[in-house]
Design a protein around this motif. Structure first.
Motif, PDB file in Angstrom:
ATOM      1  N   ASN A   1       0.839  -1.186   0.000  1.00  0.00           N
ATOM      2  CA  ASN A   1       0.000   0.000   0.000  1.00  0.00           C
ATOM      3  C   ASN A   1       0.883   1.248   0.000  1.00  0.00           C
ATOM      4  O   ASN A   1       1.728   1.424   0.874  1.00  0.00           O
ATOM      5  CB  ASN A   1      -0.884  -0.037   1.253  1.00  0.00           C
ATOM      6  CG  ASN A   1      -1.945   1.040   1.208  1.00  0.00           C
ATOM      7  OD1 ASN A   1      -1.792   2.049   0.536  1.00  0.00           O
ATOM      8  ND2 ASN A   1      -3.032   0.798   1.914  1.00  0.00           N
TER       9      ASN A   1
ATOM     10  N   ILE B   1     -10.453  -2.514   0.356  1.00  0.00           N
ATOM     11  CA  ILE B   1      -9.861  -3.186   1.509  1.00  0.00           C
ATOM     12  C   ILE B   1     -10.604  -2.871   2.802  1.00  0.00           C
ATOM     13  O   ILE B   1     -10.478  -3.581   3.786  1.00  0.00           O
ATOM     14  CB  ILE B   1      -8.364  -2.842   1.683  1.00  0.00           C
ATOM     15  CG1 ILE B   1      -8.157  -1.366   1.971  1.00  0.00           C
ATOM     16  CG2 ILE B   1      -7.568  -3.271   0.477  1.00  0.00           C
ATOM     17  CD1 ILE B   1      -6.753  -1.062   2.429  1.00  0.00           C
TER      18      ILE B   1
ATOM     19  N   ARG C   1      -5.056 -11.784  -0.444  1.00  0.00           N
ATOM     20  CA  ARG C   1      -5.122 -11.563   0.996  1.00  0.00           C
ATOM     21  C   ARG C   1      -4.437 -10.270   1.358  1.00  0.00           C
ATOM     22  O   ARG C   1      -3.424  -9.899   0.770  1.00  0.00           O
ATOM     23  CB  ARG C   1      -4.466 -12.721   1.750  1.00  0.00           C
ATOM     24  CG  ARG C   1      -5.401 -13.935   1.822  1.00  0.00           C
ATOM     25  CD  ARG C   1      -4.715 -15.163   2.342  1.00  0.00           C
ATOM     26  NE  ARG C   1      -5.266 -16.325   1.682  1.00  0.00           N
ATOM     27  CZ  ARG C   1      -5.990 -17.283   2.315  1.00  0.00           C
ATOM     28  NH1 ARG C   1      -6.182 -17.217   3.607  1.00  0.00           N
ATOM     29  NH2 ARG C   1      -6.488 -18.290   1.646  1.00  0.00           N
ATOM     30  N   LEU C   2      -5.042  -9.633   2.346  1.00  0.00           N
ATOM     31  CA  LEU C   2      -4.487  -8.383   2.834  1.00  0.00           C
ATOM     32  C   LEU C   2      -3.750  -8.680   4.128  1.00  0.00           C
ATOM     33  O   LEU C   2      -4.260  -9.398   5.000  1.00  0.00           O
ATOM     34  CB  LEU C   2      -5.632  -7.390   3.069  1.00  0.00           C
ATOM     35  CG  LEU C   2      -5.234  -6.026   3.609  1.00  0.00           C
ATOM     36  CD1 LEU C   2      -4.519  -5.225   2.545  1.00  0.00           C
ATOM     37  CD2 LEU C   2      -6.468  -5.272   4.097  1.00  0.00           C
TER      38      LEU C   2
ATOM     39  N   VAL D   1      -0.872  -6.478   0.039  1.00  0.00           N
ATOM     40  CA  VAL D   1      -1.827  -7.458  -0.439  1.00  0.00           C
ATOM     41  C   VAL D   1      -1.075  -8.470  -1.291  1.00  0.00           C
ATOM     42  O   VAL D   1      -0.068  -8.156  -1.922  1.00  0.00           O
ATOM     43  CB  VAL D   1      -2.975  -6.753  -1.205  1.00  0.00           C
ATOM     44  CG1 VAL D   1      -2.467  -6.142  -2.489  1.00  0.00           C
ATOM     45  CG2 VAL D   1      -4.105  -7.699  -1.483  1.00  0.00           C
TER      46      VAL D   1
ATOM     47  N   THR E   1      -6.819  -6.757  -9.129  1.00  0.00           N
ATOM     48  CA  THR E   1      -6.224  -8.069  -9.318  1.00  0.00           C
ATOM     49  C   THR E   1      -6.373  -8.474 -10.780  1.00  0.00           C
ATOM     50  O   THR E   1      -7.305  -8.066 -11.457  1.00  0.00           O
ATOM     51  CB  THR E   1      -6.929  -9.133  -8.456  1.00  0.00           C
ATOM     52  OG1 THR E   1      -8.317  -9.111  -8.789  1.00  0.00           O
ATOM     53  CG2 THR E   1      -6.747  -8.895  -6.988  1.00  0.00           C
TER      54      THR E   1
END
Lengths: 377, 991
Positions: A213, A277, A230-231, A221, A265
């Motif tokens: 980020n 998010i 996945r974060l 992520v 993505t």
């Protein structure tokens, strides 16, 4: 407790988890009354329009002799590092299109590369399962090769991507085929934390991509072959902050949206998706209709600096520019005259957003930028 | 005059107007988008071009509408531009219209009667845009005729090239020329006549007089095309340099439509030509030929000529100016393209040369061999580049220039003893300890015995390494001597004779000498050495005076070759690339890929493992042994418990019997150990469970080595060890190490090669390992005929990847597309073993292997790659198959070894007449895999049995792999049946 009993329980629990997951999905669906495109249309927004000179290939970086697999820009200066299957990293000056360094790698199977935030060093990783750091200022050895400054050993699978933590030259996050992501301390060469893996809730298949980020470097992520993104919070390695489901294929590429609250993505199922998010919702699907043919997988994505445009390269050589608001393809760079001849494997935007660089299996990199209004004749 | 000119022009160029007809439709503003589909008709149109009569009728109506509405045109062109922007393709026709209108607009303002000239110009442009060969010829023909006014005109006329630099200067210049001087016009009309002639009599003999220029112009017109596209690409480089990146707006501007235009033109004459640089030349030529109907011969010999043809830059503008911007004069500093000799000024060089992947070449020249006269300048940077670029960049460019493959000396340019070299010979020549310095193309002679080297017809210039297998045998007249004195079969020159005489060699009677590399000489047919030519100190002086070579010291001194290696002209890297054959080794877990990898290292590397590696391996082995011990100890506990339980049961059953056994001895049994060992055992097990074994390990070995000895010798452990077959966790290799546990766990233990082979986990169990090797040139290696000397140059790379992650969806298998051969390892002894697959269910390992085999074999990356199946652990298999039937694995349930009886009667091949069950089993499995493979791919599978632990066996397998790779190269010469002995052997089971 006997093994059989344990197995029974495991099956039961798995079922429960799946049903809960399904419930969650249903609930999300019911809450999701619209998507970005629908809302934007209702607000009367129109898609971005491209003039002929708005995005043109203004430079071709030739020099690799193998497929280009990865590239990265320096944040401040306009230099690019690219990794190719010829076993070399090349550092380019994007302005003159000249090479400044050609680094021969100890292991030719390199899959990714990254520029450090200060532009002093580059990192790369590949099938040798290590991440190698090269200091660009260190003197070359007798054969003219740049020595490896640091080797980050610890992954038990190929290193699929790496990215420096913004503003920090000493920390790096890698993702690997061993289902984990790792935050490294480069000075010591040790793992600071491992995300996922055997005993923790993490990805259940190879992790293919990470993105940190930009506005909050503690969050990153990851996208994986298990079809999820996945974060993670770098302070909490034990479990993922959030898991984003929705893709029906391997997630090849994740990229944070410039504002840091969303990420995009790209997946083998041929779609790009935008996730939020904070809510965990999927905001938009970007999918080209191909009829009943196989969807070409998305190999790499990038957002424009405003976030309005999503650049997506596909496995069949297509290269679309999506309007993120209206989910429409506004330009197909793959069809332009001087576009790549091979599949585009990686793309990256310069830090100021003024240029886009693409790397392709045709061994070239190309820089695309605004072509201006210069008179033609 | 003008009407005449136009009439002629109309008549001649009318042929092109089949295009223009289509343009006429569009003027009605918005219909233009429909021009796009016209693209498709390009090719048929090109064919029409040659038909003259048809065109004549069409020509006039075509032209008029264009003239009529000059202002309208302007809009039209704008629209076109817009159109071009929104659409990705523009038909060539629209391009012409665009161009035409642009000039028309200019004309309109200038003068009334320019209408005519504009007309003719348009016509010319039109013809140019179609890239018909005739128009180009016209240009070529005319430009020498009138140099004075020709510059601008020729620029205009040179078809596609005109688009970019038709800035107003040129145009107006041209206009005035056209308007004022009838001479120019006349000449232009003459040119039209020429072109007409060409057109009309395209196939006839009248073309012959032009053929010369025809050739040239062809090249140039194509070059023009290429130049333009290249230029467009790099157009704004310089601006970028000057201004900031951030303010890219105008800076990055490309002549977008024009670039498109040029490429469309390219596509016009040849669809293939879009951005490929090399190919189009040939193809386009044919295209033009077919258009012009030129003689067949041309197309016949063209492909052969092509590589030899020197690329010539297109010269425009005055002499000495930059080839790109036409500014400057002879004295401005310029950089020269090392291929085509084009010169660029400092503001253009980066645009013209792009990123210089092969050094200082125009973008369009990349990939072409350099101009040999410039070989001396390779890697020598000019001041200008140094000023333009920073040090690092310059260094990279120079490095690329010197070392890139396209710039290396083409081997066929060097003739040794009348025979052009092949690549390998050149490599031999350049990599020998004492190579000829600065080798240039040319004819040389080489005396293999003495190492003398010289240009053909000249005296020797150097003594290089002798006995190199390059070129043909030396000719007697190689150095064009006339002295009747022969040296190694070569008639020597007068200078050499003089030298010999001065060196005291008896030369009376025209003797024939044999001279060896050390200077010792003997007369032909005699045995005794008569002396050493260069032995005396004076001789060297004489040689220096007569400028004859003397043997360099490096021949004698030993240390020299090393420094020579560094200075040699060909870099390792590019040789490596050429001759590296890659072999991928894959296999299911435990199939012995790592053993084969280690074995290859030990077999072919002088230093298989470095000090560091050995140290690591030692630690690895030691910790493995601790692991095995741990498993043993665990087993011991289990056995002890079982034993105790047994005893208790017994005791309880015998409780009634009043035997006063001592309570202490109750718990003792065969598997009990003392308290000290017990505590050690507990500690070891605890660390193992916590997974810390490797962390605490090196220190542990120091501390516990004596304890281990005690432990190992303990009866309880020995008893447990005897029952090791009951411990599933214990790998089969463990006994090899455990028997020597005491020795291995000493501090001073040095692992032997065999230890390393046996050791588990030495090669990184994850990821990828590779080793480069070449097969040693062993004398016993009679498989290779002596002629294959360059075979030793071929280097092989053995790459081992771990099976994990190599599934169907493997993301990185496509990185191995340049693999020459895949060696797929199968552990033969796996047929009765089980493992859990991805879903967790227990499956036979052979079936898992088969599944893996299927996924690898069908992977698209390996579509054209040969597979060599390595049936590994043959030794274990032979032993096991006697005990456990092969039918244990359901895939092999139709294995009926009784077939052997039938076998012994029918065959007489390499295997002995009473094959063991193991051999039969091997063939059976091989056939199973072969059938599977051919059903999946339709190709032939090569199979080889291997005992991974035996060096000879692995060596044989790798040599087999080499043969397969060679066969692959020569596939055309062999019929399939000749390939594999194994296939014939194995096919016994196929009934």
């Amino acid at each position: 407790m006997s093994v059989a009993e344990l197995k029974e329980r495991h099956v039961a629990t798995t079922e429960t988890v799946n049903s809960l997951r399904e419930q969650l999905r249903q609930r999300r669906l019911s809450l999701l009354d619209t998507d970005v495109a629908g809302y934007a249309k209702s607000q009367g927004r129109t898609p971005v329009r491209f003039g002929p000179t708005d995005l043109v290939c203004c430079r071709t970086l030739q020099g690799h002799t193998g497929k280009v697999y990865s590239l990265d820009w320096t944040p401040e200066k306009n230099r690019i590092v690219s990794a190719s299957q010829d076993g070399r990293l090349i550092v380019w000056n994007a302005l003159t299109s000249q090479k400044t360094h050609a680094i021969k790698l100890p292991c030719a199977w390199v899959m990714n590369c990254a520029f450090s935030p200060t532009g002093q060093s580059v990192a790369c990783g590949g099938l040798d399962s290590v991440c190698s750091i090269f200091n660009l200022n260190s003197p070359t050895d007798r054969d003219g090769n740049l020595p490896v400054a640091k080797t980050l050993i610890g992954h038990r699978g190929y290193v699929s991507s790496c990215q420096y933590v913004p503003e920090e030259d000493t920390h790096l996050i890698t993702s690997s085929g061993d289902q984990t992501c790792v935050l490294w301390d480069i000075t010591t060469g040790l793992r600071t934390s491992v995300f996922g893996g055997e005993f923790q809730s993490g990805h259940t298949a190879d992790v293919l991509s990470v993105s940190i980020n930009g506005s909050n470097p503690r969050m990153f992520v990851s996208g994986s072959c298990d079809g999820t993104a996945r974060l993670w919070d770098t302070r909490v390695a034990s479990r993922a902050v959030r898991t984003f489901q929705g893709h029906k294929g391997d997630v090849n590429c994740v990229k944070f949206f410039p504002d840091g609250n969303r990420f995009g993505t790209g997946s083998d199922d041929g779609t790009c998706r935008l996730f939020d998010i904070r809510t965990g919702h999927q905001l938009q699907v970007y999918q080209q209709q191909h009829g009943d043919k196989d969807e070409p997988s998305v190999t790499s994505i990038a957002f424009s600096i405003s976030g309005r445009l999503l650049f997506a390269a596909y496995g069949n050589g297509e290269f679309y520019v999506w309007d993120t608001l209206l989910a429409e393809v506004v330009l197909n760079l793959g069809s332009l005259q001087n576009s790549h001849e091979g599949r585009i494997s990686c793309l990256g935007l310069s830090a100021d957003g003024s240029a886009l660089c693409t790397g392709s299996w045709d061994t070239n990199l190309k820089i695309w930028a605004f072509g201006g209004h210069r008179r033609v004749l | 005059m003008p009407p005449e000119g136009t009439a002629v022009a109309g008549a001649t160029d009318g042929s092109q107007y089949s295009f223009a007809v289509e343009y006429n439709g569009p003027p009605v503003t918005y219909d233009i988008p429909r021009a796009v589909p016209i693209n498709v008709e390009k090719i048929p149109v090109a064919a029409v071009v040659s038909q003259v009569p048809l065109s004549e009728t069409l020509s006039l109506p075509v032209v008029q509408p264009v003239l009529a509405s000059a202002s309208l045109r302007k809009n039209f062109s704008k629209e076109l531009e817009l159109l071009g922007s929104s659409k990705t393709t523009v038909s060539p026709t629209s391009v012409i219209a665009f161009e035409r209108s642009g000039s028309g607009g200019d004309d309109g303002g200038d003068s009334g009667d320019s209408g005519d000239s504009a007309l003719s110009k348009e016509l010319e442009l039109g013809s140019g845009a179609t890239v018909s060969p005739t128009s180009v010829i016209a240009f070529e023909e005319r430009s020498p005729e009138n140099r004075d006014g020709g510059c601008a005109l020729s620029g205009e006329l040179s078809s596609s090239g005109a688009l970019e630099f038709s800035n107003t200067n040129f145009e107006s210049g041209e206009l005035s020329d056209l308007a004022n001087s009838s001479r120019v016009l006349g000449s232009s009309s003459i040119s039209h006549e020429h072109s007409q002639e060409l057109l009309v009599g395209a196939g006839s003999s009248s073309t012959i007089e032009f053929s010369d220029s025809f050739d040239k112009s062809r090249g140039r017109s194509l070059r023009t095309l290429r130049e333009t596209s290249g230029r467009n690409e790099s157009l704004d480089l310089n601006d970028l340099n000057q201004s900031d990146w951030a303010s890219t707006e105008s800076v990055l501007s490309l002549d977008y439509p024009s670039s498109r235009v040029s490429s469309i033109k390219a596509a016009d004459c040849n669809n293939v030509l879009i951005s490929d640089v090399r190919r189009p030349q040939v193809v386009t030529f044919r295209d033009i030929e077919s258009d012009g109907g030129a003689d067949e011969e041309f197309s016949m010999d063209e492909p052969e000529i092509r590589p030899a043809v020197k690329r010539e830059p297109q010269t425009k503008g005055k002499k000495g100016s930059c080839y790109r911007c036409f500014k400057g004069n002879r004295f401005t500093e310029k950089e020269v393209c090392i291929v085509c000799d084009a010169k660029y000024c400092s503001s253009c060089v980066l645009r013209a040369m792009g990123s210089m992947p092969e050094g200082r070449k125009c973008v369009t020249c990349i990939g072409f061999p350099i101009d040999e006269s410039k070989r001396g300048n390779l890697g020598k940077c000019s001041r200008m580049l140094k000023r333009l670029l920073n040090d690092l960049e310059v260094r990279q460019i120079m490095k690329a220039e010197k070392f890139c493959e396209a710039n290396q000396l083409p081997p066929e340019y060097v003739c040794v003893n009348g025979k052009p070299l092949c690549h390998e010979e050149l490599v031999i020549l350049q990599t020998c300890p004492n190579p000829p310095k600065k080798l240039k193309p040319g004819n040389y002679w080489y005396d293999k015995v003495s190492g003398l080297w010289g240009k053909e017809g000249q005296k020797p210039s150097k003594i290089i390494s002798p006995h190199l297998n390059v070129g043909g045998p030396i000719m007697a007249d190689a150095s064009n001597g006339n002295t009747q004195v022969y040296m190694n079969g070569r008639e020597i020159t007068r200078v050499e004779l003089r030298m010999l005489q001065l060196a005291g060699v008896q030369c009376a009677g025209n003797p024939h000498f044999w001279v060896n590399e050390d200077g010792s000489y003997q007369e032909e047919g005699q045995k005794n050495t008569k002396g050493y030519i260069w032995g005396k100190a004076g001789t060297k002086l004489v040689c220096a005076v007569l400028s004859l070579p003397v043997p360099s010291k490096s021949v004698n001194t030993y240390g020299e070759p090393l420094s020579n290696q560094l200075s040699r002209s060909v870099p390792d890297y590019y040789l490596e690339q050429r001759t590296l054959q890659k072999i991928l080794v894959v296999g299911y877990n435990g199939s012995g890929t790592s053993t084969i990898f280690k074995q290859a290292k030990i077999l072919y590397k002088d230093v298989p493992f470095s000090e560091d590696e050995r140290e690591n391996i030692k630690l690895r082995i030691q910790s493995n042994v601790y692991g095995y011990l741990g498993i043993l100890l665990e087993g011991r506990e289990r056995f002890e418990d079982e034993c105790l339980a047994e005893m208790r049961k017994q005791r309880s059953s015998c409780k009634t019997e009043p035997i006063g056994n001592s309570d202490d001895s109750d718990d003792k049994n065969l598997y009990s150990i003392g308290p000290r060992l017990k505590s050690f055992s507990d500690w070891l097990l605890k660390t193992m469970v916590s997974g810390n074994l490797e962390i605490i390990f090196p220190a542990a070995s120091r501390e516990y080595a004596p304890l281990v000895e005690e432990l190992w010798n303990d009866a309880a452990i020995q008893a447990t060890y005897k029952r090791r077959s009951e411990l599933e966790m214990l790998p089969s290799v463990a006994s090899y190490f455990l028997e020597r546990a005491v020795e291995i766990l000493r501090m001073d233990y040095e692992p032997s090669d065999l230890d390393i082979l046996y050791a588990e986990g030495v090669t990184a169990s994850n990821g990828l390992t590779c080793v480069d090797f070449s097969f040693p040139q062993a004398a016993s290696d009679d498989l290779i005929d002596a002629g294959d000397q360059h075979d030793s140059l071929t280097r092989y790379q053995l790459i081992r990847v771990h099976a994990r992650g190599l599934g169907e969806n493997c993301k990185w298998l496509e990185m191995f597309e340049d693999i020459g051969l895949v060696m797929f390892c199968v552990s033969l002894s796996d047929y009765d073993q089980y493992a859990s697959d991805a879903d967790g269910s227990i499956t036979n390992k052979m079936l898992l292997t088969r599944r893996f085999f299927e996924s690898i074999v069908t992977h698209p990356t390996f579509e054209h790659v040969d597979f060599l199946l390595i049936l590994n652990k043959f030794d274990l298999f032979e032993e096991k198959v006697e005990r456990i039937p092969l039918t244990q694995c359901e895939w092999f349930d139709d294995f009926h070894p009784l077939i052997s009886r039938h076998r012994s009667t029918s065959n007489s091949n390499s295997i002995n007449h009473n094959p063991t069950l193991g051999q039969i089993g091997f063939h059976y499995v091989a056939v199973k895999f072969k059938r599977l493979y051919s059903s999946l791919t339709g190709k032939k599978l090569f199979v080889s049995p291997v005992r991974g632990l035996e060096p000879n066996s692995v060596d044989a397998a790798l040599k087999y792999a080499r043969e397969i790779l060679k066969w692959d190269e020569e596939r055309g010469n062999f019929s399939l049946s000749e390939y594999s002995i194994y296939s014939t052997e194995a096919s016994f089971f196929s009934h």
